[in-house]
Design an enzyme around this catalytic site. Structure first.
Site, short mmCIF file in Angstrom:
data_model
loop_
_atom_site.label_atom_id
_atom_site.label_comp_id
_atom_site.label_asym_id
_atom_site.label_seq_id
_atom_site.Cartn_x
_atom_site.Cartn_y
_atom_site.Cartn_z
N HIS A 128 -1.55 -3.90 -12.78
CA HIS A 128 -1.86 -2.58 -13.90
C HIS A 128 -3.99 -3.27 -14.21
O HIS A 128 -4.50 -2.54 -13.04
CB HIS A 128 -1.38 -1.56 -14.82
CG HIS A 128 -0.40 -1.11 -14.46
ND1 HIS A 128 -0.14 -0.30 -13.66
CD2 HIS A 128 0.63 -1.25 -14.83
CE1 HIS A 128 1.05 0.07 -13.81
NE2 HIS A 128 1.67 -0.79 -14.58
N ASP A 170 5.87 1.72 -8.82
CA ASP A 170 6.23 0.45 -10.61
C ASP A 170 7.38 2.55 -10.49
O ASP A 170 8.53 1.62 -10.11
CB ASP A 170 5.03 0.99 -11.44
CG ASP A 170 5.17 0.98 -12.66
OD1 ASP A 170 5.90 0.62 -12.95
OD2 ASP A 170 3.87 1.01 -12.98
#
Length: 487
Positions: free
Chosen positions: A301, A352
Site C-alpha cells: 500500500h 489483496d
C-alpha cells in the site's frame, strides 16, 4: 506443480523487457525455464508451424504459432486468499457516524466484519477458497501469487497439531491450480502502536517471534518440495513491535539471505496519525530510519507518504505493493504514483482482498486514479513507453517478480516460462498489433475474454478461459462458503 516438458512457441508479437518485438521464437526446457528468446525469427528462417494444436506443444518439429501477441505473466504481489470467501458481502452500511474511529464506514469497520469471517475458516474451507481463487487468478492472467497468510491457529487461538496446517493447505491449493507461489507467513503480536495488547478476535493470527521462526523452519522443506518461495510478512508497524521486527527479519535472512519481506504500511490515514502520536514520525519514515529496507522488501500500500518518504522508498530498491481495487473498495486513498515513478521507484500490483480478480482492472484503476487526481490522461506513460499499457504491464511484472523473489521477471532467458497469449481472433483485438492489442485488453475490455492461453513453467493452465479443475473447485468453494455463512 505438475510436470512440464520442453517446448517452443512462435509469437507474431511479444512484449520483451525492453518493449515489443516481432516474430519471436520462444523456447523453454523441461524445468519450465526459458532457454531462448529470438526476435525476427521468421526473417532468420526459423521453422514455424500453423496455429497451435497441442497446448503443451513438444519441441520436436515446427514451433506452434501463438493465437495472438504474447505477454509475460503477471505476478500478484499481495493476496489474503480466505478473503475471497466474503468478497462482495460487506457492501452495506455497518456503522453510524461516531461508532467507528474513522467516522463512519471505513477500513476499520470492514476489518471488524472480516475478523468475524476469519474466525470461522477451517483448513478444508481455506483450501477450497484458495483453490478457487488461484484458478480465478490464472484465468485473469496472474501466473504467480504472494500469499500474505495470517490465519495460523484454530478458532480458539490454539495451534493445530501440525502448526503448519493452514500454510500447507495454501501450498496444496497453489499446486492444484498450477500457479507459482511465494508464501509469506505473517508475524502478528499487538493491536496497536506502543505494544497495545492483541484483541480477542485476533487470536488466530498471533505468534511470538520464536514460534514464527520455528514455523518458517518447518515450512522451508515443504516450500522446496512444492516449488514455492518462502519469506516473512511482519503484518504492520502497529502489529509487530520494533524488537520483534528486527529479530524476526535478521533470523529470516540468516536462514535465507535473499528471502522476501512484505509489510503493510501507511494504508490508512489513521495509521499515519497513530504512528505520529506514538513515535513522532510517519510510518514509512520510521521503517526506513530503523530497518535496513532494500530490494528484498515489499511495502504494501504505502498510500499515505509525503515527498521525502516517496523519494527514500524509491531509492531503497524496495517495491511498493499497489492494490488499487482493494484500496478503492476500502476507501483507503490513492497512491501518488507520478512523483514516485519519477524517482524510478519499483512497484507491482496485488488483488489483496479480492474484491476484484482482474489484472486489467488493477492496472486500469491504478492509471485512472492518477487521471482523476491530476485531471490529465496517460499519466503513467513514459518517454521509453509512450503507450501507457506497455509501461504499466512491464513495470508491474518487474516489480512483482522482485517482490515474489522468483525468476518471473518476463520473457527472457533464465526466467520461468510464465506467459499469456492474447486471442488475436477476439473481435476487439482482431487486426491489431501487439501494443494496441495490450492497450485494448487493459483499457477497453474486462481482460479475461481477450486471453487465449495462460501458461506457467511452459505448461498450459488455461485455454480460452477454461481451467481443467474449475468445475470441481467451484463446487468445493460454494460448499465451503455456504458453511461459513450459515448461522
Amino acid at each position: 506443480m505438475s510436470a512440464t516438458s520442453a517446448g517452443r512457441l512462435f509469437a507474431p508479437y511479444a512484449l520483451l523487457p525492453d518493449g515489443w518485438a516481432r516474430d519471436v521464437l520462444l523456447a523453454w526446457d523441461a524445468q519450465g525455464v526459458f532457454t531462448s528468446i529470438v526476435p525476427n525469427a521468421a526473417a532468420a528462417g526459423a521453422s514455424i508451424g500453423a496455429s497451435i494444436a497441442d497446448p503443451n506443444g513438444a519441441s520436436a518439429g515446427p514451433a506452434p504459432r501463438a493465437a495472438g501477441p504474447v505477454l509475460p505473466g503477471m505476478p500478484n504481489l499481495h493476496s489474503h486468499a480466505f478473503q475471497r470467501g466474503f468478497a462482495g458481502l460487506t457492501e452495506f452500511r455497518s456503522v453510524t457516524d461516531g461508532d467507528d474511529p474513522a467516522g463512519g464506514d471505513s477500513f476499520w469497520s470492514w476489518r471488524s466484519l472480516m475478523y468475524r469471517f476469519a474466525l470461522r475458516v477451517s483448513p478444508d474451507a481455506l483450501e477450497a477458497i484458495a483453490t478457487q481463487l488461484y484458478i480465478e487468478m490464472l484465468r485473469a492472467g496472474y501466473t504467480s501469487v504472494c500469499e500474505f497468510h495470517y490465519v495460523h491457529h484454530d478458532p480458539d487461538g490454539m495451534p493445530y497439531a501440525d502448526r503448519a496446517e493452514m500454510s500447507l493447505r495454501l501450498l496444496r491449493a497453489a499446486q492444484t491450480a498450477g500457479i507459482g507461489m511465494t508464501l509469506l507467513p505473517v508475524l502478528y503480536q499487538t493491536a496497536g502502536f506502543g505494544g497495545k495488547p492483541a484483541q480477542h478476535d485476533q487470536r488466530r493470527f498471533l505468534n511470538d517471534t520464536d514460534a514464527m521462526l520455528a514455523l518458517l523452519e518447518k515450512l522451508a522443506p515443504h516450500c522446496a518440495a512444492y516449488g514455492a518461495r518462502l519469506g516473512l510478512a511482519p503484518h504492520s508497524l502497529r502489529a509487530v513491535p520494533h524488537e520483534s521486527l528486527t529479530q524476526a527479519v535478521a533470523a529470516l535472512h540468516a536462514m535465507d539471505a535473499t528471502a522476501p519481506v512484505h509489510i503493510h504500511i501507511a494504508e490508512q490515514q489513521k495509521e499515519v496519525d497513530d504512528c505520529l502520536a506514538a513515535t513522532g514520525v510517519r510510518p514509512v519514515q520510521w521503517l526506513l530510519d530503523h530497518v535496513p529496507v532494500d530490494s528484498r522488501w515489499c511495502l504494501v500500500h504505502a498510500t499515505h507518504m509525503d515527498w521525502d518518504e516517496r523519494r527514500r522508498l524509491a531509492h531503497s530498491g524496495a517495491v511498493a505493493g499497489i492494490c488499487p481495487t482493494t484500496e478503492a473498495n476500502l476507501g483507503d486513498g490513492v497512491f501518488e504514483a507520478a512523483p514516485y515513478l519519477a524517482q524510478h521507484g519499483w512497484w507491482g500490483i496485488g488483488s489483496d482482498s479480492h474484491a476484484s480478480v482482474s489484472v486489467a482492472e488493477e492496472l486500469r484503476m491504478f492509471e485512472y486514479g492518477q487521471r482523476l487526481g491530476l485531471q490529465r490522461r496517460n499519466v503513467l506513460a513514459s518517454q521509453a513507453h509512450p503507450q501507457v499499457a506497455d509501461r504499466l504491464w512491464l513495470d508491474a511484472v518487474a516489480g512483482g517478480a522482485r517482490a515474489a523473489a522468483r525468476p518471473v521477471a518476463g520473457l527472457s532467458v533464465g526466467q520461468r516460462a510464465d506467459f499469456i497469449v492474447l486471442d488475436g481472433q477476439q473481435p476487439t483485438l482482431a487486426g491489431l498489433d501487439g501494443a494496441h492489442a495490450l492497450a485494448t485488453c487493459v483499457f477497453a475490455s474486462h481482460g479475461h475474454e481477450t486471453l487465449a492461453e495462460v501458461r506457467t513453467g511452459g505448461t498450459c493452465r488455461v485455454q480460452h478461459g477454461v481451467h481443467p479443475q474449475q468445475a470441481d473447485a467451484a463446487r468445493l468453494f460454494v460448499d465451503a462458503r455456504a458453511g461459513l455463512l450459515a448461522d
